[in-house]
Scaffold this motif. Sequence first.
Motif, short mmCIF file in Angstrom:
data_model
loop_
_atom_site.label_atom_id
_atom_site.label_comp_id
_atom_site.label_asym_id
_atom_site.label_seq_id
_atom_site.Cartn_x
_atom_site.Cartn_y
_atom_site.Cartn_z
N ALA A 20 0.83 -1.21 0.00
CA ALA A 20 0.00 0.00 0.00
C ALA A 20 0.86 1.26 0.00
N ILE A 21 1.95 1.24 0.78
CA ILE A 21 2.86 2.39 0.81
C ILE A 21 3.48 2.64 -0.56
N VAL A 22 3.84 1.54 -1.24
CA VAL A 22 4.41 1.67 -2.59
C VAL A 22 3.33 2.10 -3.59
N ALA A 23 2.11 1.58 -3.40
CA ALA A 23 1.04 1.79 -4.38
C ALA A 23 0.45 3.20 -4.33
N LEU A 24 0.50 3.86 -3.16
CA LEU A 24 -0.15 5.16 -3.03
C LEU A 24 0.32 6.18 -4.06
N PRO A 25 1.62 6.47 -4.14
CA PRO A 25 2.03 7.45 -5.15
C PRO A 25 1.78 7.00 -6.58
N LEU A 26 1.85 5.69 -6.82
CA LEU A 26 1.58 5.18 -8.17
C LEU A 26 0.11 5.35 -8.54
N ALA A 27 -0.78 5.04 -7.59
CA ALA A 27 -2.21 5.20 -7.86
C ALA A 27 -2.54 6.67 -8.14
N LEU A 28 -1.99 7.56 -7.35
CA LEU A 28 -2.20 9.00 -7.57
C LEU A 28 -1.64 9.43 -8.93
N GLY A 29 -0.42 8.99 -9.20
CA GLY A 29 0.24 9.41 -10.43
C GLY A 29 -0.44 8.89 -11.67
N PHE A 30 -0.81 7.60 -11.66
CA PHE A 30 -1.45 7.04 -12.85
C PHE A 30 -2.85 7.61 -13.04
N GLY A 31 -3.54 7.92 -11.94
CA GLY A 31 -4.84 8.55 -12.07
C GLY A 31 -4.75 9.91 -12.73
N ILE A 32 -3.79 10.71 -12.29
CA ILE A 32 -3.59 12.04 -12.89
C ILE A 32 -3.11 11.91 -14.32
N SER A 33 -2.17 10.98 -14.56
CA SER A 33 -1.62 10.82 -15.91
C SER A 33 -2.66 10.39 -16.92
N SER A 34 -3.64 9.60 -16.47
CA SER A 34 -4.69 9.14 -17.39
C SER A 34 -5.63 10.26 -17.79
N GLY A 35 -5.68 11.32 -16.96
CA GLY A 35 -6.59 12.43 -17.22
C GLY A 35 -7.85 12.37 -16.40
N GLY A 91 -1.86 17.99 -0.93
CA GLY A 91 -0.75 18.93 -1.05
C GLY A 91 0.45 18.41 -1.80
N ILE A 92 0.40 17.18 -2.33
CA ILE A 92 1.55 16.61 -3.05
C ILE A 92 1.74 17.33 -4.38
N PRO A 93 2.95 17.79 -4.69
CA PRO A 93 3.20 18.47 -5.98
C PRO A 93 3.04 17.49 -7.15
N LEU A 94 2.45 17.96 -8.23
CA LEU A 94 2.31 17.13 -9.43
C LEU A 94 3.68 16.75 -10.00
N ALA A 95 4.64 17.65 -9.87
CA ALA A 95 5.99 17.37 -10.39
C ALA A 95 6.61 16.19 -9.65
N ALA A 96 6.31 16.04 -8.35
CA ALA A 96 6.85 14.91 -7.59
C ALA A 96 6.28 13.60 -8.11
N LEU A 97 4.99 13.58 -8.41
CA LEU A 97 4.39 12.37 -8.96
C LEU A 97 4.94 12.08 -10.35
N ALA A 98 5.21 13.14 -11.12
CA ALA A 98 5.83 12.95 -12.44
C ALA A 98 7.20 12.28 -12.28
N GLY A 99 7.94 12.69 -11.25
CA GLY A 99 9.24 12.07 -10.98
C GLY A 99 9.10 10.61 -10.62
N VAL A 100 8.06 10.25 -9.83
CA VAL A 100 7.81 8.85 -9.48
C VAL A 100 7.58 8.02 -10.73
#
Length: 570
Positions: free
Chosen positions: A39-54, A348-357
């Motif tokens: 879950a700890i690993v999946a959290l940023p990925l779930a956020l990032g892929f959700g945003i990336s998909s649009g 409050g997580i920056p979008l750029a940080a998720l892009a880096g992930v």
Amino acid sequence: MSAAHALLDRARSVLPNRQILATMGRSPRKDLLAGLTVAIVALPLALGFGISSGAGAEAGLATAVVAGALAAVFGGSNLQVSGPTGAMTVVLVPIIARYGTDGVLTVGLLAGVILVALALVRAGRWMAYVPVPVVEGFTVGIAGVIALQQVPGALGVKKPEGDNPAVVAAKAAHDFAAAPHWAALALALGVAAVMLVGVRLKPTLPFSLIAVVAATLVAKLADLQVATIGHLPAGLPMPSLGFLDLSAVPALLPSALAVAALAALESLMSATAADAMSVSERHDSNRELFGQGLANLAAPLFGGVAATGAIARTAVNVRSGAASRLAALVHAAVLAVIVFAAAPLVSGIPLAALAGVLIATAVRMVEVGSLRALARTGRGEAAVLALTAAATLAFDLVTAVVVGLLVSGVLALAAVAKAGRVEQVPLHADLPPADHHDEEQALLAEHIVAYRIDGPLLFAAAHRFLLELTESAEVEVAILRMSRVSAIDASGATVLGDAITKLQHRGTLVLVSGIRAEHHRPLDALGILDRLRADGHVFATTPDAIAYARNHLHGQTEPADLPLAAGAAR
């Protein structure tokens, strides 16, 4: 058995049984720890892929929670972890750009129906036939697309219009050059560097979460002007079919087929990888398709996008000591708690940080050692890999897989066809010991030649076969031994007929022996052996053909009591 009973039996075969559910209690402590780690690993990925998909961060979280839980219970692997993935994001981006959020939710629902249908017709076994170069090729292509999709977020610019990720990335770079935003770029590169370096130094630590938390604190404390996730609802929405427009279903069906195909392929690949990393686990491919189908049916009802088995999260689950599907269920439950209790913190997580992930995730998807090994196996495998990767970048994943499968199929057929050969063989091995007289051997060696046809006689080898056979020395009798022909198609049968005709025009008596029962159909359909059968020149065994040839050379053209091959008297 009626069709209804057959369908009911198939449905029962893909539902979880008591034995499967009982495994969830065998090592609960290990599963709890593994689930928390995933879950700890999946959290940023779930956020990032959700945003990336649009579809937004909330869509990624909803997918991870709902699809992750249902696939854990109903899937075919005890170790699989499901949720939003980079490969699926690549497919969803153009769908959401064209049809909007309602369209992508409808596509996910339809894909779920298709996956359930595939499970009921037991299509899971066919996924095992996808060649490794195709899998590696579209993995490389996916990694490239994911990295390109993150360029606007990493540069801190608004995503430009366009479908091709390379074109969009180039436009974003142009916009950045006109008005540089160094803070966003520094956060993205910093997160990516921490993940890539950290995983080498300490693979057991969740560096993706550590890097995102650090980037969020830096952005907050330094008051950096960077875009953040923004408001997230504190909880999942009530299930609804309000997005479904039945009139749009025909237009969305091709996209749904593409999503279902990718979900099936990626999920079964991930389940296979989990089997390879464990000692005794073996997944049920049809049950896995059923579980993924239910997951994709339910996720859109809560605003989630299409989901698949996630290779990276599944690998973390196995390496964390997961013993059953309880670990994947715990992963979904932990993410659900985060959705309900920590939405303000996540916002409050920056979008750029998720892009880096996601950039670091894309880099780690490319296994350089595997690519080098495949490149060394042959030019054909390397070409399939490169072509599939290029097609993924230029077109889409489904097109890339189809192209890769077609090229692999052509190369495989060519390799199989090349295995076929024509070889002149000695006759004495086929004669009874009493017939091994020097005079007879000299006579046979001078006037009779036997050719053994080995392997498949297919279109790719047919003309080579014709040349090899008809360029032989002048002989009175040619015996074609066909007992070792493994396969024959219409092209091979036609060329065999042409070779027989050319030999006959040169005055050579052609005898055929040892035709397999399964090869009569193509030969009979084209009438290749009709004339030979009528003349009694088709034999069950080579010794029978040799005996006929000896009698022919001595002037006895119709020896008595010679057995013919099956069907020769027709």
